[in-house]
Write a protein that holds these residues in place. Sequence first.
Motif, PDB file in Angstrom:
ATOM      1  N   UNK A   1       0.901  -1.154  -0.181  1.00 54.38           N
ATOM      2  CA  UNK A   1      -0.121  -0.053  -0.069  1.00 54.38           C
ATOM      3  C   UNK A   1       0.705   1.346   0.018  1.00 54.38           C
ATOM      4  N   UNK A   2       2.026   1.252   0.672  1.00 58.04           N
ATOM      5  CA  UNK A   2       2.587   2.405   0.811  1.00 58.04           C
ATOM      6  C   UNK A   2       3.441   2.607  -0.550  1.00 58.04           C
ATOM      7  N   UNK A   3       4.042   1.685  -1.007  1.00 57.65           N
ATOM      8  CA  UNK A   3       4.361   1.800  -2.472  1.00 57.65           C
ATOM      9  C   UNK A   3       3.390   2.504  -3.496  1.00 57.65           C
ATOM     10  N   UNK A   4       2.089   1.889  -3.563  1.00 64.46           N
ATOM     11  CA  UNK A   4       1.145   2.439  -4.232  1.00 64.46           C
ATOM     12  C   UNK A   4       1.017   3.976  -3.847  1.00 64.46           C
ATOM     13  N   UNK A   5       0.871   4.098  -2.600  1.00 66.71           N
ATOM     14  CA  UNK A   5       0.507   5.654  -2.392  1.00 66.71           C
ATOM     15  C   UNK A   5       1.779   6.583  -2.594  1.00 66.71           C
ATOM     16  N   UNK A   6       3.035   6.078  -2.506  1.00 62.97           N
ATOM     17  CA  UNK A   6       4.187   6.908  -2.907  1.00 62.97           C
ATOM     18  C   UNK A   6       4.168   6.976  -4.688  1.00 62.97           C
ATOM     19  N   UNK A   7       3.585   6.075  -5.272  1.00 66.44           N
ATOM     20  CA  UNK A   7       3.712   6.054  -6.677  1.00 66.44           C
ATOM     21  C   UNK A   7       2.339   6.873  -7.114  1.00 66.44           C
ATOM     22  N   UNK A   8       1.550   7.469  -6.189  1.00 66.76           N
ATOM     23  CA  UNK A   8       0.436   8.196  -6.513  1.00 66.76           C
ATOM     24  C   UNK A   8      -0.966   7.427  -7.206  1.00 66.76           C
ATOM     25  N   UNK A   9      -0.831   6.188  -6.838  1.00 59.98           N
ATOM     26  CA  UNK A   9      -1.976   5.280  -7.413  1.00 59.98           C
ATOM     27  C   UNK A   9      -3.001   4.729  -6.222  1.00 59.98           C
ATOM     28  N   UNK A  10      -4.113   4.383  -6.503  1.00 58.08           N
ATOM     29  CA  UNK A  10      -5.035   3.796  -5.650  1.00 58.08           C
ATOM     30  C   UNK A  10      -4.498   2.912  -4.817  1.00 58.08           C
ATOM     31  N   UNK A  11      -4.678   2.856  -3.434  1.00 57.43           N
ATOM     32  CA  UNK A  11      -3.883   1.884  -2.531  1.00 57.43           C
ATOM     33  C   UNK A  11      -4.378   0.637  -2.954  1.00 57.43           C
TER      34      UNK A  11
END
Length: 155
Positions: free
Chosen positions: A141-151
């Motif tokens: 989830x944190x990687x997706x958040x950092x990438x600006x993607x839905x969690x």
Amino acid sequence: MAYKLTINGAARSADVEGDTPLLWVLRDTLGLTGTKYGCGAGVCGACTVHIDGQVVRSCVMPVSAVGKGKVRTIEALSPDRSHALQQAWIAEQVPQCGYCQSGMLMAAAALLKSTPRPSDAQIAAAMTNLCRCGTYPRVRRAIRRAAGMPLEEAV
Ligand code: FES
Ligand code: FES
């Protein structure tokens, strides 16, 4: 023998045997203790650093093999926790004991550099680090958040 190294943009020197693992040099010689010792066998990823942007497990990298490679450790991810991954890690409260987390962050940083919007399958393939506390879902989830993607990945 004195090995001349480039660590986090600075010229450093380490007078050690050539087969000394880079991890030992970082921690014991240079005092960069953010990089952790886990298995010592290249398996767990706690010792992950970058050399020329590539993920390396520093416990199995002899210092003699580093050559002119530019080494980056967790200490240089950002000077003030401002890296998008650090911010995401805080927002998702990823760490439990925290021991594996610097390696996780370095692996994630290399992933987002090469793949700015990774799929869950790409995250799983890149994040081979081990976490005894089982933080894997929060790491994703944190990687997706950092990438600006839905969690969560749409199904
Ligand atoms: S300590 Fe290097 S991979 Fe485990
Ligand atoms: S947070 Fe404890 S080992 Fe990963």
